[in-house]
Scaffold this motif. Structure first.
Motif, PDB file in Angstrom:
ATOM      1  N   PHE A   1    -107.714 -27.288   9.962  1.00 28.31           N
ATOM      2  CA  PHE A   1    -107.432 -26.052  10.686  1.00 28.31           C
ATOM      3  C   PHE A   1    -106.771 -25.103   9.686  1.00 28.31           C
ATOM      4  O   PHE A   1    -105.820 -25.483   9.004  1.00 28.31           O
ATOM      5  CB  PHE A   1    -106.485 -26.277  11.871  1.00 28.31           C
ATOM      6  CG  PHE A   1    -105.941 -24.976  12.396  1.00 28.31           C
ATOM      7  CD1 PHE A   1    -106.697 -24.193  13.250  1.00 28.31           C
ATOM      8  CD2 PHE A   1    -104.698 -24.512  11.993  1.00 28.31           C
ATOM      9  CE1 PHE A   1    -106.211 -22.962  13.699  1.00 28.31           C
ATOM     10  CE2 PHE A   1    -104.210 -23.287  12.436  1.00 28.31           C
ATOM     11  CZ  PHE A   1    -104.973 -22.517  13.298  1.00 28.31           C
ATOM     12  N   TYR A   2    -107.299 -23.871   9.606  1.00 25.28           N
ATOM     13  CA  TYR A   2    -106.727 -22.885   8.695  1.00 25.28           C
ATOM     14  C   TYR A   2    -107.065 -21.478   9.167  1.00 25.28           C
ATOM     15  O   TYR A   2    -107.828 -21.295  10.098  1.00 25.28           O
ATOM     16  CB  TYR A   2    -107.224 -23.112   7.258  1.00 25.28           C
ATOM     17  CG  TYR A   2    -108.684 -22.793   7.007  1.00 25.28           C
ATOM     18  CD1 TYR A   2    -109.049 -21.704   6.236  1.00 25.28           C
ATOM     19  CD2 TYR A   2    -109.708 -23.597   7.512  1.00 25.28           C
ATOM     20  CE1 TYR A   2    -110.388 -21.411   5.987  1.00 25.28           C
ATOM     21  CE2 TYR A   2    -111.037 -23.315   7.270  1.00 25.28           C
ATOM     22  CZ  TYR A   2    -111.368 -22.220   6.500  1.00 25.28           C
ATOM     23  OH  TYR A   2    -112.690 -21.933   6.251  1.00 25.28           O
ATOM     24  N   ASN A   3    -106.468 -20.498   8.520  1.00 20.76           N
ATOM     25  CA  ASN A   3    -106.746 -19.089   8.782  1.00 20.76           C
ATOM     26  C   ASN A   3    -107.418 -18.500   7.549  1.00 20.76           C
ATOM     27  O   ASN A   3    -107.034 -18.809   6.420  1.00 20.76           O
ATOM     28  CB  ASN A   3    -105.448 -18.338   9.093  1.00 20.76           C
ATOM     29  CG  ASN A   3    -104.909 -18.729  10.450  1.00 20.76           C
ATOM     30  OD1 ASN A   3    -105.209 -18.109  11.446  1.00 20.76           O
ATOM     31  ND2 ASN A   3    -104.110 -19.792  10.496  1.00 20.76           N
ATOM     32  N   ARG A   4    -108.408 -17.620   7.772  1.00 17.88           N
ATOM     33  CA  ARG A   4    -109.285 -17.147   6.706  1.00 17.88           C
ATOM     34  C   ARG A   4    -108.992 -15.704   6.290  1.00 17.88           C
ATOM     35  O   ARG A   4    -109.599 -14.773   6.808  1.00 17.88           O
ATOM     36  CB  ARG A   4    -110.733 -17.259   7.167  1.00 17.88           C
ATOM     37  CG  ARG A   4    -111.127 -18.657   7.558  1.00 17.88           C
ATOM     38  CD  ARG A   4    -112.574 -18.741   7.932  1.00 17.88           C
ATOM     39  NE  ARG A   4    -113.379 -18.511   6.719  1.00 17.88           N
ATOM     40  CZ  ARG A   4    -114.650 -18.140   6.751  1.00 17.88           C
ATOM     41  NH1 ARG A   4    -115.271 -17.938   7.888  1.00 17.88           N
ATOM     42  NH2 ARG A   4    -115.308 -17.961   5.625  1.00 17.88           N
ATOM     43  N   PRO A   5    -108.096 -15.516   5.299  1.00 16.68           N
ATOM     44  CA  PRO A   5    -107.879 -14.144   4.820  1.00 16.68           C
ATOM     45  C   PRO A   5    -109.123 -13.625   4.095  1.00 16.68           C
ATOM     46  O   PRO A   5    -109.935 -14.400   3.600  1.00 16.68           O
ATOM     47  CB  PRO A   5    -106.695 -14.296   3.859  1.00 16.68           C
ATOM     48  CG  PRO A   5    -106.738 -15.710   3.416  1.00 16.68           C
ATOM     49  CD  PRO A   5    -107.299 -16.498   4.575  1.00 16.68           C
TER      50      PRO A   5
ATOM     51  N   ALA B   1     -99.578 -22.780   9.018  1.00 18.72           N
ATOM     52  CA  ALA B   1     -99.814 -23.723   7.924  1.00 18.72           C
ATOM     53  C   ALA B   1    -101.170 -24.396   8.121  1.00 18.72           C
ATOM     54  O   ALA B   1    -101.556 -24.734   9.244  1.00 18.72           O
ATOM     55  CB  ALA B   1     -98.703 -24.766   7.876  1.00 18.72           C
ATOM     56  N   THR B   2    -101.900 -24.573   7.039  1.00 16.30           N
ATOM     57  CA  THR B   2    -103.199 -25.248   7.075  1.00 16.30           C
ATOM     58  C   THR B   2    -102.969 -26.738   7.303  1.00 16.30           C
ATOM     59  O   THR B   2    -102.102 -27.341   6.673  1.00 16.30           O
ATOM     60  CB  THR B   2    -103.953 -25.010   5.751  1.00 16.30           C
ATOM     61  OG1 THR B   2    -104.234 -23.613   5.659  1.00 16.30           O
ATOM     62  CG2 THR B   2    -105.235 -25.800   5.686  1.00 16.30           C
ATOM     63  N   THR B   3    -103.747 -27.331   8.213  1.00  7.63           N
ATOM     64  CA  THR B   3    -103.599 -28.760   8.487  1.00  7.63           C
ATOM     65  C   THR B   3    -104.879 -29.512   8.129  1.00  7.63           C
ATOM     66  O   THR B   3    -105.985 -28.994   8.239  1.00  7.63           O
ATOM     67  CB  THR B   3    -103.241 -29.039   9.957  1.00  7.63           C
ATOM     68  OG1 THR B   3    -104.250 -28.509  10.806  1.00  7.63           O
ATOM     69  CG2 THR B   3    -101.888 -28.450  10.319  1.00  7.63           C
ATOM     70  N   PHE B   4    -104.690 -30.749   7.697  1.00  5.42           N
ATOM     71  CA  PHE B   4    -105.768 -31.659   7.332  1.00  5.42           C
ATOM     72  C   PHE B   4    -105.514 -32.953   8.093  1.00  5.42           C
ATOM     73  O   PHE B   4    -104.421 -33.503   8.010  1.00  5.42           O
ATOM     74  CB  PHE B   4    -105.736 -31.930   5.818  1.00  5.42           C
ATOM     75  CG  PHE B   4    -106.733 -32.938   5.351  1.00  5.42           C
ATOM     76  CD1 PHE B   4    -107.971 -32.538   4.892  1.00  5.42           C
ATOM     77  CD2 PHE B   4    -106.430 -34.292   5.342  1.00  5.42           C
ATOM     78  CE1 PHE B   4    -108.904 -33.474   4.443  1.00  5.42           C
ATOM     79  CE2 PHE B   4    -107.344 -35.226   4.902  1.00  5.42           C
ATOM     80  CZ  PHE B   4    -108.590 -34.816   4.448  1.00  5.42           C
ATOM     81  N   GLU B   5    -106.518 -33.426   8.835  1.00  3.28           N
ATOM     82  CA  GLU B   5    -106.337 -34.645   9.625  1.00  3.28           C
ATOM     83  C   GLU B   5    -107.471 -35.618   9.332  1.00  3.28           C
ATOM     84  O   GLU B   5    -108.633 -35.228   9.243  1.00  3.28           O
ATOM     85  CB  GLU B   5    -106.312 -34.293  11.106  1.00  3.28           C
ATOM     86  CG  GLU B   5    -105.881 -35.436  11.991  1.00  3.28           C
ATOM     87  CD  GLU B   5    -105.576 -34.997  13.410  1.00  3.28           C
ATOM     88  OE1 GLU B   5    -105.183 -35.873  14.207  1.00  3.28           O
ATOM     89  OE2 GLU B   5    -105.720 -33.807  13.741  1.00  3.28           O
ATOM     90  N   THR B   6    -107.112 -36.885   9.163  1.00  9.74           N
ATOM     91  CA  THR B   6    -108.086 -37.941   8.931  1.00  9.74           C
ATOM     92  C   THR B   6    -107.771 -39.124   9.843  1.00  9.74           C
ATOM     93  O   THR B   6    -106.605 -39.454  10.056  1.00  9.74           O
ATOM     94  CB  THR B   6    -108.122 -38.393   7.457  1.00  9.74           C
ATOM     95  OG1 THR B   6    -109.039 -39.488   7.325  1.00  9.74           O
ATOM     96  CG2 THR B   6    -106.752 -38.825   6.951  1.00  9.74           C
ATOM     97  N   ASN B   7    -108.819 -39.758  10.364  1.00 11.55           N
ATOM     98  CA  ASN B   7    -108.603 -40.931  11.212  1.00 11.55           C
ATOM     99  C   ASN B   7    -108.657 -42.228  10.406  1.00 11.55           C
ATOM    100  O   ASN B   7    -108.435 -43.306  10.941  1.00 11.55           O
ATOM    101  CB  ASN B   7    -109.622 -40.974  12.360  1.00 11.55           C
ATOM    102  CG  ASN B   7    -111.032 -41.241  11.868  1.00 11.55           C
ATOM    103  OD1 ASN B   7    -111.391 -40.900  10.733  1.00 11.55           O
ATOM    104  ND2 ASN B   7    -111.852 -41.837  12.710  1.00 11.55           N
TER     105      ASN B   7
END
Length: 181
Positions: free
Chosen positions: A49-53, A78-84
């Motif tokens: 999940f992130y925002n794209r400037p 804040a950009t998030t990174f998730e892994t299972n």
């Protein structure tokens, strides 16, 4: 009492109409829109999940995003990174979980940090990154690839086109690739 409720409803409808038609307040499109990228293969699921400037005719790296300083890797939240599943990044193992993603751009390489702490926003009120280094689980380096055609809007993606999974980040004339195993 009924008149008061009707009057209150008219005011609410008028205010919402004003905000909608004048494009102010809540209904304004974000300059850096939110984006969620999901990648699945077999039983592995990754999500960013992130925002794209946008570049918008600005100098990006070394200017808007200074070299050798921590960047929230996007805009706004804040950009998030998730892994299972646990991943191998460089020589380190990243356990399954949710992380915030931070970078330190340079003209030849970026440092990429996966941080265990969740932050509501990417920067504080003085525009300094909120990252607390003690929560970094992994820090790796990724070489900068110069692009022939500039990327207008910051883009994070997953690439598995050659069965070598990687996380890519590109903006302006720069692209970095972080191999994931």
């Amino acid at each position: 009492m009924k008149r008061f409720i009707v009057f209150l409803l008219l005011i609410i409808v008028a205010a919402l109409g004003y905000f909608y038609f004048t494009k102010t307040g809540v209904f304004v499109e974000r300059k850096s829109p939110k984006k969620t990228v999901v990648f699945t293969v077999d039983d592995l699921k990754l999500e960013i999940f992130y925002n794209r400037p946008s570049k918008r005719n600005r100098d990006v790296f070394g200017a808007l995003v200074p070299f050798n300083k921590v960047w929230r890797t996007g805009a706004n939240e804040a950009t998030t990174f998730e892994t299972n599943k646990a991943l191998k990044i460089g020589n380190d193992s990243l356990p399954a979980g949710k992380y915030t993603l931070w970078t330190i751009p340079n003209d030849t390489s970026w440092s990429v940090m996966f941080n265990a702490k969740q932050y509501k926003w990417g920067v504080d009120e003085t525009m300094e990154p909120m990252r607390i280094p003690e929560f970094d689980v992994i820090m790796c380096s990724a070489s900068v690839q110069k692009l022939e055609k500039p990327v207008e809007q910051f883009t994070i993606a997953f690439d598995n086109s050659t069965d070598n999974l990687s996380l890519t980040m590109a903006w302006d004339d720069a692209k970095v690739v972080v191999p994931l195993k």
